[in-house]
Design a protein around this motif. Structure first.
Motif, mmCIF file in Angstrom:
data_model
loop_
_atom_site.group_PDB
_atom_site.id
_atom_site.type_symbol
_atom_site.label_atom_id
_atom_site.label_comp_id
_atom_site.label_asym_id
_atom_site.label_seq_id
_atom_site.Cartn_x
_atom_site.Cartn_y
_atom_site.Cartn_z
ATOM 1 N N SER A 1 0.846 -1.196 0.000
ATOM 2 C CA SER A 1 0.000 0.000 0.000
ATOM 3 C C SER A 1 0.878 1.241 0.000
ATOM 4 C CB SER A 1 -0.909 0.017 1.238
ATOM 5 O OG SER A 1 -0.164 0.367 2.396
ATOM 6 N N GLN A 2 0.258 2.394 -0.294
ATOM 7 C CA GLN A 2 1.020 3.636 -0.309
ATOM 8 C C GLN A 2 1.449 4.042 1.090
ATOM 9 O OE1 GLN A 2 -1.601 7.266 -0.942
ATOM 10 N NE2 GLN A 2 -2.958 5.688 -1.715
ATOM 11 N N ARG A 3 0.835 3.466 2.129
ATOM 12 C CA ARG A 3 1.224 3.797 3.505
ATOM 13 C C ARG A 3 2.453 3.010 3.960
ATOM 14 N NH1 ARG A 3 -4.130 2.958 3.691
ATOM 15 N NH2 ARG A 3 -3.866 0.973 4.742
ATOM 16 N N LEU A 4 2.820 1.981 3.210
ATOM 17 C CA LEU A 4 3.987 1.146 3.541
ATOM 18 C C LEU A 4 3.909 0.672 4.996
ATOM 19 C CD1 LEU A 4 6.834 3.196 1.792
ATOM 20 C CD2 LEU A 4 5.705 1.121 0.945
ATOM 21 N N ASP A 5 2.742 0.117 5.372
ATOM 22 C CA ASP A 5 2.499 -0.269 6.761
ATOM 23 C C ASP A 5 2.560 -1.779 6.963
ATOM 24 O OD1 ASP A 5 0.267 -0.876 5.288
ATOM 25 O OD2 ASP A 5 -1.139 0.303 6.481
ATOM 26 N N LEU A 6 3.269 -2.475 6.097
ATOM 27 C CA LEU A 6 3.312 -3.935 6.155
ATOM 28 C C LEU A 6 4.227 -4.452 7.274
ATOM 29 C CD1 LEU A 6 2.300 -6.475 4.603
ATOM 30 C CD2 LEU A 6 4.401 -6.354 3.256
ATOM 31 N N LEU A 7 5.258 -3.690 7.619
ATOM 32 C CA LEU A 7 6.265 -4.161 8.569
ATOM 33 C C LEU A 7 5.885 -3.808 10.003
ATOM 34 C CD1 LEU A 7 9.536 -3.194 6.654
ATOM 35 C CD2 LEU A 7 8.085 -5.215 6.399
ATOM 36 N N ASP A 8 6.544 -4.492 10.942
ATOM 37 C CA ASP A 8 6.371 -4.210 12.373
ATOM 38 C C ASP A 8 7.292 -3.057 12.752
ATOM 39 O OD1 ASP A 8 6.508 -4.170 15.189
ATOM 40 O OD2 ASP A 8 5.997 -6.289 15.301
ATOM 41 N N ASP A 9 6.716 -1.925 13.136
ATOM 42 C CA ASP A 9 7.506 -0.722 13.425
ATOM 43 C C ASP A 9 8.488 -0.905 14.565
ATOM 44 O OD1 ASP A 9 6.558 0.828 11.419
ATOM 45 O OD2 ASP A 9 5.159 1.997 12.630
ATOM 46 N N ASP A 10 8.158 -1.785 15.518
ATOM 47 C CA ASP A 10 9.012 -1.943 16.695
ATOM 48 C C ASP A 10 10.164 -2.919 16.480
ATOM 49 O OD1 ASP A 10 7.502 -0.164 18.256
ATOM 50 O OD2 ASP A 10 6.022 -1.721 18.675
ATOM 51 N N MET A 11 10.135 -3.640 15.376
ATOM 52 C CA MET A 11 11.209 -4.590 15.068
ATOM 53 C C MET A 11 12.230 -3.940 14.146
ATOM 54 S SD MET A 11 8.828 -7.990 14.529
ATOM 55 C CE MET A 11 10.117 -8.920 13.704
ATOM 56 N N SER A 12 13.441 -4.496 14.146
ATOM 57 C CA SER A 12 14.486 -3.974 13.268
ATOM 58 C C SER A 12 14.248 -4.440 11.839
ATOM 59 C CB SER A 12 15.857 -4.446 13.743
ATOM 60 O OG SER A 12 16.000 -5.845 13.516
ATOM 61 N N VAL A 13 15.016 -3.873 10.931
ATOM 62 C CA VAL A 13 14.931 -4.291 9.532
ATOM 63 C C VAL A 13 15.253 -5.779 9.410
ATOM 64 C CG1 VAL A 13 15.904 -3.952 7.222
ATOM 65 C CG2 VAL A 13 15.548 -1.979 8.730
ATOM 66 N N ALA A 14 16.333 -6.202 10.079
ATOM 67 C CA ALA A 14 16.741 -7.612 10.019
ATOM 68 C C ALA A 14 15.686 -8.526 10.638
ATOM 69 C CB ALA A 14 18.076 -7.794 10.726
ATOM 70 N N GLU A 15 15.073 -8.109 11.746
ATOM 71 C CA GLU A 15 14.055 -8.934 12.398
ATOM 72 C C GLU A 15 12.815 -9.076 11.517
ATOM 73 O OE1 GLU A 15 15.068 -7.975 17.104
ATOM 74 O OE2 GLU A 15 13.729 -6.664 15.960
ATOM 75 N N ASN A 16 12.444 -8.010 10.828
ATOM 76 C CA ASN A 16 11.303 -8.094 9.919
ATOM 77 C C ASN A 16 11.575 -9.062 8.785
ATOM 78 O OD1 ASN A 16 8.787 -6.206 10.187
ATOM 79 N ND2 ASN A 16 10.493 -4.983 10.969
ATOM 80 N N LEU A 17 12.782 -9.011 8.227
ATOM 81 C CA LEU A 17 13.120 -9.935 7.149
ATOM 82 C C LEU A 17 13.120 -11.373 7.661
ATOM 83 C CD1 LEU A 17 13.927 -10.481 4.252
ATOM 84 C CD2 LEU A 17 16.316 -10.016 4.869
ATOM 85 N N THR A 18 13.580 -11.585 8.883
ATOM 86 C CA THR A 18 13.559 -12.928 9.473
ATOM 87 C C THR A 18 12.129 -13.443 9.617
ATOM 88 O OG1 THR A 18 15.599 -12.466 10.704
ATOM 89 C CG2 THR A 18 14.247 -14.291 11.481
ATOM 90 N N ALA A 19 11.206 -12.533 9.980
ATOM 91 C CA ALA A 19 9.806 -12.936 10.123
ATOM 92 C C ALA A 19 9.204 -13.345 8.775
ATOM 93 C CB ALA A 19 9.005 -11.795 10.734
ATOM 94 N N PHE A 20 9.610 -12.684 7.706
ATOM 95 C CA PHE A 20 9.080 -13.007 6.384
ATOM 96 C C PHE A 20 9.795 -14.200 5.753
ATOM 97 C CE2 PHE A 20 7.101 -8.935 6.777
ATOM 98 C CZ PHE A 20 6.037 -8.934 5.896
#
Length: 410
Positions: free
Chosen positions: A281-300
């Protein structure tokens, strides 16, 4: 002129769409007949027809116009481009296309100057080292000659001091030349633009030509008593690149969310092929704001090794400590890159991407990075966008229009 004739003058502003509010704001300012008109991203929420109306109105404006925009069609109608970078403003004569040509030429020149400065610095370092080695050899030879000649200590000391002073002067000369070479390299590096591009390879997203990715039969969608989609059939096969167009409020976002499964349709069937459907989406709200970039990639992508994860994030320009930054601290462009990394390397890899006005809040560098990522993506996508330059850059080969509940190929 701005397409607002159908709106009653006593209608509350809160009942208007985002695009209608923007057009109304422009109309208000034009009615004031200003000498100077300042516009901040005026086309962000406008559909294609509203953009055309705005272009026409601004073409006829006789005052001074200063605008901030990433709409390249609009920027190509300007007389000059002012680029704000590193707290400096640089002016370029001509429209955006002329600006791009000038920047490209300057970039080629800067790259050549950088290579030359690097070679010059290496040469100065090598010459300084060679000079020191020659001085050391002369000093050793002189010591042996003085000893063999049996000269008095006072004479020998004077000769030694003169040799040291000569070597020192030579070293000072080389040191100054080395400093000049370093300064030249610094200037060349500053002249080089740091608009990093994404260079990606996404083989896991490949979809064979002809494979059914999405099949819709008799789809009906209504919201708030209003029919948005009625009895629609649609098939998406292979790596099709589809643009979904239509006026603001036609129901494009609702249709995407229905295809994703977030909204239950009123009727009909939606069949998606095996594999993941991803939504941006244009809001780019797919990721968890409280997690790091690396942690988000690990979740996916939980099966990625640490080394592979770091390599992938580096491809998206996250290096060193940047991968441990919380998503909430990222800029808009950084959030886009982090989201793309998680979406495109998710397990399983997406075979269908749904993108809703993905360029709306991005600067031109980030738009270019998104274009690079979608060029590397090998699956199918459906994108809602009114940015003609963006749609051309990502190779759209099919256009669907949603109007009055009907979805048609155009």
């Amino acid at each position: 002129r701005l397409g607002l004739a159908h709106i009653a003058l006593d209608r509350p502003l809160c009942t208007l769409s985002g695009g209608e509010v923007v057009s109304l704001g422009v109309a208000r300012e034009l009615l004031r007949r200003p000498d100077v008109l300042l516009l901040d991203e005026p086309t962000n929420n406008l559909d294609t027809e509203a953009r055309r109306r705005l272009y026409s109105a601004l073409d006829d404006f006789t005052g001074c116009l200063l605008l901030v925009s990433h709409d390249r069609v609009l920027l190509d109608r300007m007389d000059r481009i002012a680029e704000l970078s590193r707290s400096e403003i640089t002016f370029y004569g001509g429209n955006f296309t002329a600006y791009q040509d000038a920047v490209e030429q300057a970039q080629h020149a800067a790259e050549g100057a950088l290579r030359s400065a690097e070679q010059h610095l290496k040469r100065e370092k090598r010459q300084r080292q060679q000079s020191r080695e020659r001085a050391a050899r002369r000093s050793g030879t002189a010591k042996r000659n003085i000893k063999d000649a049996g000269l008095p200590k006072i004479v020998a000391g004077a000769m030694k001091r003169r040799a040291q002073e000569s070597a020192g002067r030579s070293d000072d000369v080389h040191a100054r030349r080395l400093d000049d070479a370093k300064a030249r390299l610094d200037d060349a590096e500053r002249a080089l633009r740091d608009d990093d591009a994404l260079v990606l390879d996404l083989p896991e997203t490949s979809v064979p030509s002809g494979r059914m990715v999405l099949d819709i039969n008799g789809l009906r969608i209504s919201r708030g008593g209003r029919v948005l989609v009625t009895g629609t059939d649609l098939s998406v096969r292979g790596p099709e690149r589809i643009a979904l167009t239509g006026r603001n409020g036609a129901g494009k976002t609702t249709l995407l969310r229905t295809l994703l499964g977030e909204i239950e349709p009123d009727g009909g069937a939606i069949r998606a092929a095996q594999g993941r459907v991803a939504y941006l989406s244009q809001r780019l709200d797919l990721l968890d704001d409280d997690m790091s970039v690396a942690e988000n990639l690990t979740a996916f992508a939980p099966n990625l090794s640490v080394t592979r994860r770091m390599h992938l994030l580096a491809q998206f320009l996250f290096r060193g400590d940047d991968i441990e930054r919380a998503v909430r601290t990222l800029s808009g462009g950084e959030r886009l890159r982090a989201t793309l990394a998680c979406v495109l390397f998710a397990e399983p890899a997406p075979q269908l991407l749904l993108l809703d006005e993905p360029t709306n809040n991005l600067d031109l560098v980030s738009v270019g990075q998104l274009e690079s990522a979608l060029a590397a993506y090998r699956g199918a996508f459906i994108v809602v966008s009114h940015d003609a330059s963006f749609l051309h850059a990502i190779g759209v080969n099919r256009v669907l229009r949603l109007a009055d509940g009907e979805l048609t190929d155009t």
